[in-house]
Motif scaffolding. Sequence first.
Motif, PDB file in Angstrom:
ATOM      1  N   TRP A 325       0.832  -1.203   0.000  1.00 51.02           N
ATOM      2  CA  TRP A 325       0.000   0.000   0.000  1.00 51.02           C
ATOM      3  C   TRP A 325       0.860   1.244   0.000  1.00 51.02           C
ATOM      4  CZ3 TRP A 325      -4.562   0.094  -1.630  1.00 51.02           C
ATOM      5  CH2 TRP A 325      -5.475  -0.937  -1.433  1.00 51.02           C
ATOM      6  N   GLN A 326       1.966   1.244   0.669  1.00 50.51           N
ATOM      7  CA  GLN A 326       2.872   2.396   0.689  1.00 50.51           C
ATOM      8  C   GLN A 326       3.494   2.610  -0.696  1.00 50.51           C
ATOM      9  OE1 GLN A 326       5.665   1.553   3.850  1.00 50.51           O
ATOM     10  NE2 GLN A 326       4.221   2.203   5.500  1.00 50.51           N
ATOM     11  N   ALA A 327       3.869   1.546  -1.369  1.00 48.39           N
ATOM     12  CA  ALA A 327       4.451   1.657  -2.718  1.00 48.39           C
ATOM     13  C   ALA A 327       3.421   2.217  -3.698  1.00 48.39           C
ATOM     14  CB  ALA A 327       4.948   0.281  -3.176  1.00 48.39           C
ATOM     15  N   ALA A 328       2.161   1.765  -3.539  1.00 47.91           N
ATOM     16  CA  ALA A 328       1.110   2.282  -4.436  1.00 47.91           C
ATOM     17  C   ALA A 328       0.887   3.759  -4.202  1.00 47.91           C
ATOM     18  CB  ALA A 328      -0.189   1.488  -4.205  1.00 47.91           C
ATOM     19  N   ALA A 329       0.916   4.197  -2.940  1.00 49.54           N
ATOM     20  CA  ALA A 329       0.718   5.619  -2.653  1.00 49.54           C
ATOM     21  C   ALA A 329       1.853   6.451  -3.205  1.00 49.54           C
ATOM     22  CB  ALA A 329       0.587   5.810  -1.134  1.00 49.54           C
ATOM     23  N   GLU A 330       3.066   5.954  -3.126  1.00 49.16           N
ATOM     24  CA  GLU A 330       4.218   6.679  -3.676  1.00 49.16           C
ATOM     25  C   GLU A 330       4.084   6.821  -5.189  1.00 49.16           C
ATOM     26  OE1 GLU A 330       7.662   8.823  -3.784  1.00 49.16           O
ATOM     27  OE2 GLU A 330       6.456   8.214  -2.052  1.00 49.16           O
ATOM     28  N   THR A 331       3.642   5.775  -5.804  1.00 47.96           N
ATOM     29  CA  THR A 331       3.444   5.844  -7.275  1.00 47.96           C
ATOM     30  C   THR A 331       2.380   6.881  -7.613  1.00 47.96           C
ATOM     31  OG1 THR A 331       4.014   3.504  -7.435  1.00 47.96           O
ATOM     32  CG2 THR A 331       2.876   4.500  -9.323  1.00 47.96           C
ATOM     33  N   GLY A 332       1.300   6.969  -6.816  1.00 51.95           N
ATOM     34  CA  GLY A 332       0.256   7.970  -7.067  1.00 51.95           C
ATOM     35  C   GLY A 332       0.801   9.376  -6.947  1.00 51.95           C
ATOM     36  N   ARG A 333       1.734   9.592  -5.961  1.00 50.78           N
ATOM     37  CA  ARG A 333       2.306  10.928  -5.825  1.00 50.78           C
ATOM     38  C   ARG A 333       3.163  11.268  -7.036  1.00 50.78           C
ATOM     39  NH1 ARG A 333       2.498   9.195  -0.408  1.00 50.78           N
ATOM     40  NH2 ARG A 333       4.592   8.340  -0.669  1.00 50.78           N
ATOM     41  N   LYS A 334       3.866  10.299  -7.559  1.00 47.45           N
ATOM     42  CA  LYS A 334       4.669  10.543  -8.764  1.00 47.45           C
ATOM     43  C   LYS A 334       3.761  10.934  -9.942  1.00 47.45           C
ATOM     44  CE  LYS A 334       8.476   7.390  -7.514  1.00 47.45           C
ATOM     45  NZ  LYS A 334       9.212   6.164  -7.896  1.00 47.45           N
ATOM     46  N   ILE A 335       2.615  10.223 -10.031  1.00 50.40           N
ATOM     47  CA  ILE A 335       1.678  10.554 -11.134  1.00 50.40           C
ATOM     48  C   ILE A 335       1.201  11.990 -11.001  1.00 50.40           C
ATOM     49  CG2 ILE A 335      -0.630  10.053 -12.082  1.00 50.40           C
ATOM     50  CD1 ILE A 335      -0.129   7.099 -11.331  1.00 50.40           C
ATOM     51  N   LYS A 336       0.853  12.413  -9.780  1.00 46.99           N
ATOM     52  CA  LYS A 336       0.371  13.777  -9.569  1.00 46.99           C
ATOM     53  C   LYS A 336       1.443  14.784  -9.915  1.00 46.99           C
ATOM     54  CE  LYS A 336      -1.630  16.783  -6.037  1.00 46.99           C
ATOM     55  NZ  LYS A 336      -0.691  17.837  -6.279  1.00 46.99           N
ATOM     56  N   THR A 337       2.691  14.465  -9.507  1.00 45.70           N
ATOM     57  CA  THR A 337       3.794  15.391  -9.805  1.00 45.70           C
ATOM     58  C   THR A 337       3.961  15.549 -11.306  1.00 45.70           C
ATOM     59  OG1 THR A 337       4.889  14.762  -7.754  1.00 45.70           O
ATOM     60  CG2 THR A 337       6.259  15.816  -9.450  1.00 45.70           C
ATOM     61  N   GLU A 338       3.875  14.440 -12.028  1.00 47.07           N
ATOM     62  CA  GLU A 338       4.044  14.498 -13.483  1.00 47.07           C
ATOM     63  C   GLU A 338       2.905  15.294 -14.140  1.00 47.07           C
ATOM     64  OE1 GLU A 338       6.103  14.054 -16.899  1.00 47.07           O
ATOM     65  OE2 GLU A 338       6.733  13.470 -14.862  1.00 47.07           O
ATOM     66  N   ILE A 339       1.681  15.100 -13.628  1.00 45.39           N
ATOM     67  CA  ILE A 339       0.533  15.840 -14.201  1.00 45.39           C
ATOM     68  C   ILE A 339       0.672  17.318 -13.909  1.00 45.39           C
ATOM     69  CG2 ILE A 339      -1.981  16.171 -14.023  1.00 45.39           C
ATOM     70  CD1 ILE A 339      -2.261  13.160 -13.648  1.00 45.39           C
ATOM     71  N   ASP A 340       1.192  17.663 -12.696  1.00 49.81           N
ATOM     72  CA  ASP A 340       1.401  19.081 -12.376  1.00 49.81           C
ATOM     73  C   ASP A 340       2.397  19.712 -13.330  1.00 49.81           C
ATOM     74  OD1 ASP A 340      -0.412  18.934 -10.332  1.00 49.81           O
ATOM     75  OD2 ASP A 340       1.101  18.612  -8.745  1.00 49.81           O
ATOM     76  N   LYS A 341       3.414  18.930 -13.720  1.00 52.42           N
ATOM     77  CA  LYS A 341       4.387  19.460 -14.690  1.00 52.42           C
ATOM     78  C   LYS A 341       3.705  19.743 -16.034  1.00 52.42           C
ATOM     79  CE  LYS A 341       8.447  17.108 -12.696  1.00 52.42           C
ATOM     80  NZ  LYS A 341       9.523  16.103 -12.939  1.00 52.42           N
ATOM     81  N   ILE A 342       2.856  18.805 -16.427  1.00 49.23           N
ATOM     82  CA  ILE A 342       2.156  19.003 -17.728  1.00 49.23           C
ATOM     83  C   ILE A 342       1.264  20.240 -17.665  1.00 49.23           C
ATOM     84  CG2 ILE A 342       0.422  18.010 -19.284  1.00 49.23           C
ATOM     85  CD1 ILE A 342       1.553  15.234 -18.540  1.00 49.23           C
ATOM     86  N   ALA A 343       0.555  20.438 -16.551  1.00 50.91           N
ATOM     87  CA  ALA A 343      -0.320  21.604 -16.400  1.00 50.91           C
ATOM     88  C   ALA A 343       0.474  22.891 -16.422  1.00 50.91           C
ATOM     89  CB  ALA A 343      -1.115  21.485 -15.097  1.00 50.91           C
TER      90      ALA A 343
END
Length: 717
Positions: A325-343
């Motif tokens: 569950w911790q690894a999945a949450a870390e991956t979700g934060r990476k996704i958000k960071t990448e989307i913020d870069k695109i925005a």
Amino acid sequence: MTTLAVGAMQPLISQQIWRKILRRRNTAIVTGLIVFTILAAVIFSLTPLYFAQSTVMINDREARVMSFQQVLSAMPVDLEAVQSEVQVLKSRDLAGKVVDQLNLVEHAEFNPELKKPTLAEQFRNWVKDQIASVLYSTAPAPLDKRALAIDLLERKLTVEPIGRSRAINVSVRTEDAALSAAIVNAIVNTYVKDQIDVKLQATHRANDFLTTQADEMRDDVKKVDLAVASYRARAGLFEGTKGTLLVEQQIAEATTQLANVHLKHAEAEARAQQAADPSQRQSLPEVMGSQLVSRLQEQESDLTAKAIEAETTVGPRGARAVQLWQAAAETGRKIKTEIDKIAASLRTEAVVQRLNEISLTARITQLRQQLGQSYDAQVRMHALEREAEVARTLLGTMLNRQQEVSSVEALQQADATVLSPASVPLHHAYPLTKIFLFVSAIVAAAAGCTLSILFERKSDGLKSMDEVAPALSVRPLGLIPQLPRRTTASKYIIERPQSAFAESLRGILTTVLPSGSGPRSLLVASALPNEGKSSTAVALARLAANMGIRTLLIDADLRRPTLHKAVGCMKSPGLIDVLENRVTAASVPQNDTGSALHIVSAGEGTNVDAIRLLSSITMQQSMQAWRSAYEFIVVDSAPAAAVADARVVARCCDETIFVVHWNKTHRGLVAAEIERMRDTGISIAGLVLTQVNVREHAADHYSDSGVFYEHGNYYQS
């Protein structure tokens, strides 16, 4: 009144009118002949007029080989143009030329001084001279013969277009057939000649004008061409491709770029706004197209699935499950960071496109300012170029027209063509003798019929039993024919018991005294004297007596008694003696020498008050006594319109018959007297027309016409 009733009355009304005309046919025939003779005399006395006519066709000017629109105004061939030419043909100027050409002032028809005046004209002229001498101190100006001839020609001239075509009829009516044709031909020929003359004059004027203007325009063209070249060099006006200015091309290119940049800026702003909304970021094309985001999302999904599986195996608090569950949450934060870069990159792109849009807008504004300056200069240059072009065009036009006008001057043609010249008429056009005579016959017939109807209406006497009921609302009893001269009714009824006179009285008696009835008393009344009242009373009484009916005839005309003379008996004792109680009612009846009739004469007295005696109790008692002794009593009385005796006596009688002189006594008077009797409660048995002229009555076309005249073989003369 219903429509059906009105429709049924119309034939009846027509028949009544026709009958009135037939009854006065002699008047109608005489009147018609007189009117027709007068009208015919007037028609044959009219001065004959001869009609000559010519037709002119207005040509279409657009069909000419050479155009002279700059010399003469174009004349479109429409209704307005045709009407204009009609006015030209009717103009006073054209009429004056014809008067001069044909010397019409020497013709008596156009110069009244050459005519021999009639007596009426001489008298009229003398009256005019006398009036002029009184009104004017100086002598009137001499008559302008030419002006008068023109006036007379204008009155005799008729110019009319033929329908909606281009053809025009020109006609004249005069007393001379040859003169009529000559005038019409002179008018149309002068009209055509004037058109050619006007064209030639216009051509000469145009040729002179074109020559002068062409010389002046050559100098103007040289001056304007030099001005255009000099101004272009000073203003630096350079042209781009396709004949436009260079600045205009630059503005067009910059405007196209600005449109593209504006579109890109709008798209970038839309994506930036979508990226700012967390719920819509996942649907961004940049996010959906990013490989890194896709791999991270796959890793997140895989780790989530494994964490769920580990919870099933070791429980939610197991070390394996927590790590996953911790690894999945870390991956979700990476996704958000990448989307913020695109925005962030999208917001940056929107800003860049906005800056580009501002830059291009400023560039276009600058170019437009330059274009305005170029336009100001170009306006002046174009004005100069137009002046130069106009000058060259006018010069070319002037030279071309000058050459055309000079070369075709001799080819001028009129705008109108004479289709048919006037010929000398062989017959006069006025008066139309046959038609006028036919109309005169109709007018004469109408006058005769009208006069006969008026005479018939003026004669307001009763002429038929058909008129009695509608006019008086009383029952018609019959007609009594007129007796021959020097014949009395009292004798004729005895001497000619089978005559038409006797049969008419027999029919009346049968009507008023039906079989099986009890004793009756009958008053014979009339409105005026000499209507045959007394004669009818004597004849009815004698006829009834000869039929075996115990009959008594009473003379109740106490003012002017006549029955004793008619039957040849003594005047006294009589009714007056009974009413004054000198004798009894039973003692006064006298025997008639010519029949079984008994008669009570009027009697004699001094200062007789007829109304008092006739309305007395003694009169009623006497009538009651006579009713007991006789089956039928006939009473004669004074005229109803003169005195009231008849209305007093009528109260003592069962019925009253009214005697009216045929076709003489006014029906209004008869109606008034009958109404007065009815108002007093008197019963009117009916009305009898006396002294009927059987010959005239037979010609009157009533339903009872000819009852005596046409069926005389049934009677004894």
